[in-house]
Design an enzyme around this catalytic site. Structure first.
Site, short mmCIF file in Angstrom:
data_model
loop_
_atom_site.label_atom_id
_atom_site.label_comp_id
_atom_site.label_asym_id
_atom_site.label_seq_id
_atom_site.Cartn_x
_atom_site.Cartn_y
_atom_site.Cartn_z
CB CYS A 1 -14.47 0.47 0.22
SG CYS A 1 -14.07 2.21 0.35
CG ASP B 1 -14.12 5.52 -0.69
OD1 ASP B 1 -14.05 5.43 0.56
OD2 ASP B 1 -13.11 5.41 -1.42
NE ARG C 1 -3.91 0.31 2.03
CZ ARG C 1 -5.10 0.27 2.64
NH1 ARG C 1 -5.33 1.01 3.73
NH2 ARG C 1 -6.06 -0.49 2.19
CG HIS D 1 -8.59 -0.52 -2.62
ND1 HIS D 1 -7.73 -1.56 -2.33
CD2 HIS D 1 -9.24 -0.24 -1.45
CE1 HIS D 1 -7.86 -1.90 -1.06
NE2 HIS D 1 -8.77 -1.12 -0.50
NE ARG E 1 -10.64 -5.91 0.70
CZ ARG E 1 -9.87 -4.89 1.08
NH1 ARG E 1 -10.41 -3.81 1.61
NH2 ARG E 1 -8.56 -4.90 0.88
CD GLN F 1 -13.27 -2.46 -0.68
OE1 GLN F 1 -12.50 -2.35 0.25
NE2 GLN F 1 -14.46 -3.05 -0.53
N1 NVA Z 1 -10.64 6.06 -0.97
C1 NVA Z 1 -10.22 5.62 0.33
C2 NVA Z 1 -10.34 4.14 0.44
C3 NVA Z 1 -9.96 3.55 1.76
C4 NVA Z 1 -10.06 2.07 1.77
C5 NVA Z 1 -8.79 6.05 0.59
O1 NVA Z 1 -7.97 5.97 -0.33
O2 NVA Z 1 -8.49 6.50 1.68
N1 CP Z 2 -11.43 -0.88 2.60
C1 CP Z 2 -10.14 -0.92 2.98
O1 CP Z 2 -9.20 -1.14 2.21
O2 CP Z 2 -9.97 -0.69 4.32
P1 CP Z 2 -8.59 -0.51 5.07
O3 CP Z 2 -8.02 0.84 4.69
O4 CP Z 2 -8.96 -0.58 6.52
O5 CP Z 2 -7.64 -1.61 4.67
#
Ligand code: NVA
Ligand code: CP
Length: 298
Positions: free
Chosen positions: A257, A218, A101, A127, A285, A130
């Site tokens: 998500c 989201d 990540r 993502h 997930r 997801q």
């Molecule tokens: N769009 C959000 C998704 C978190 C799982 C982010 O990037 O923070």
């Molecule tokens: N939806 C998701 O990826 O959550 P986290 O940021 O908690 O991993």
């Protein structure tokens, strides 16, 4: 094979993962042990926080007979300047698969130098993990993809981009309603059209919600975003609330998500509305990632 983008998968590849995920989910429900990844190791390198991705990957590996290792960016030499190339080459000698990540450039660079599969655990662009869980959830509740209307309300962000590709692969019609200036990634929209998709972008939430089979939102401020106050102002009329959900089909499923900001992108009562499948989606997930890991390593 890597999973950096949803576009790395074909429809057959997606369906393969979903079939395997359903099978593994069923086996877990009946307490059956499945050790398809015995002696396999996953390393997770995260530059940003995570609850679901981190926990579900770790549990997935353990329950398939393997092992997962979590490395916080700041605790390893990457955080003080060791190159991505060297890190990727070294870790490729220890483990069987890497989930990462970080920014999209870093994840892509990692994949270039790793000699084992690399999984995108979220970047500012996509993502895909997801989206696999989302597809599993939609398939469970709707029993099909083709012809469904997928209404996206809010930011044209990473999850939105992967959803656009997921819809193109599976034949869902996605309508994205976002404020002006917050449209999804133009290259991804183009790519989705090459895959046979027909993504529509609008600035009217009602257009996306009307007769939708799936309604998705989201957060308004993602982890790689900075300008919080301006975003909160610009997204004000893009909340999924009861009035908007009522515009969708009577059997619509509402998705998010997570993590959610109750009262911002989603009204608090909608998360717990009977039409919400948000917590089933979060559980998926685990099942989807188990299937992905088996596909990459099994
Ligand atoms: N769009 C959000 C998704 C978190 C799982 C982010 O990037 O923070
Ligand atoms: N939806 C998701 O990826 O959550 P986290 O940021 O908690 O991993």
């Amino acid at each position: 094979m890597n999973l950096i983008s949803m576009a790395d998968l074909s429809l057959e590849g997606v369906m393969d993962i979903l079939d395997k995920a359903q099978d593994l989910k069923e086996k877990r429900k009946h307490g059956k042990t499945v050790d398809l990844l015995r002696n396999k190791s996953l390393v997770m390198i995260f530059e940003k926080p995570s609850t679901r991705t981190r926990a579900s990957f770790e549990v997935a590996m353990t329950s398939l007979g393997g092992h997962a290792l979590y490395l916080n960016w700041q605790d390893i030499q990457l955080g003080r300047g060791e190159s991505i190339e060297d890190t990727a080459r070294v870790l490729s000698g220890y483990v069987d698969v890497i989930a990462i990540r970080a920014t999209h450039d870093i994840v892509t660079e990692f994949a270039k130098h790793a000699t084992i599969p690399v999984i995108n655990g979220l970047t500012e662009v996509e993502h895909p993990c997801q989206s696999l869980a989302d597809l599993l959830t939609i398939y469970e509740f709707k029993g099909k993809f083709s012809g469904l209307k997928f209404g996206w309300i809010g930011d044209g962000n990473n999850v939105c981009n992967s959803s656009i590709l997921a819809c193109a692969l599976t034949g869902m019609n996605i309508v994205v309603a976002c404020p002006k200036g917050y449209e999804p990634n133009a290259t991804i929209v183009e790519k989705s059209k090459d895959l046979g998709g027909n993504a529509k972008i609008t600035h009217d939430p009602i257009e996306a919600a009307k007769n939708a089979d799936v309604l998705y939102t989201d957060v308004w401020v993602s982890m790689f975003d900075e300008e919080r106050e301006e975003r909160l102002r610009n997204f004000r009329s893009f909340q999924i609330d009861k009035a908007l959900v009522d515009k969708a089909k009577h059997d619509v499923i509402v998705m998010h998500c997570l993590p959610a900001h109750r009262g911002e992108e989603i009204a608090p009562d909608i998360i717990d509305d009977p039409r919400s499948v948000i917590f089933e989606q979060a559980e998926n997930r685990l099942h989807a990632q188990k299937a992905l890991l088996v596909k990459l390593l099994g």
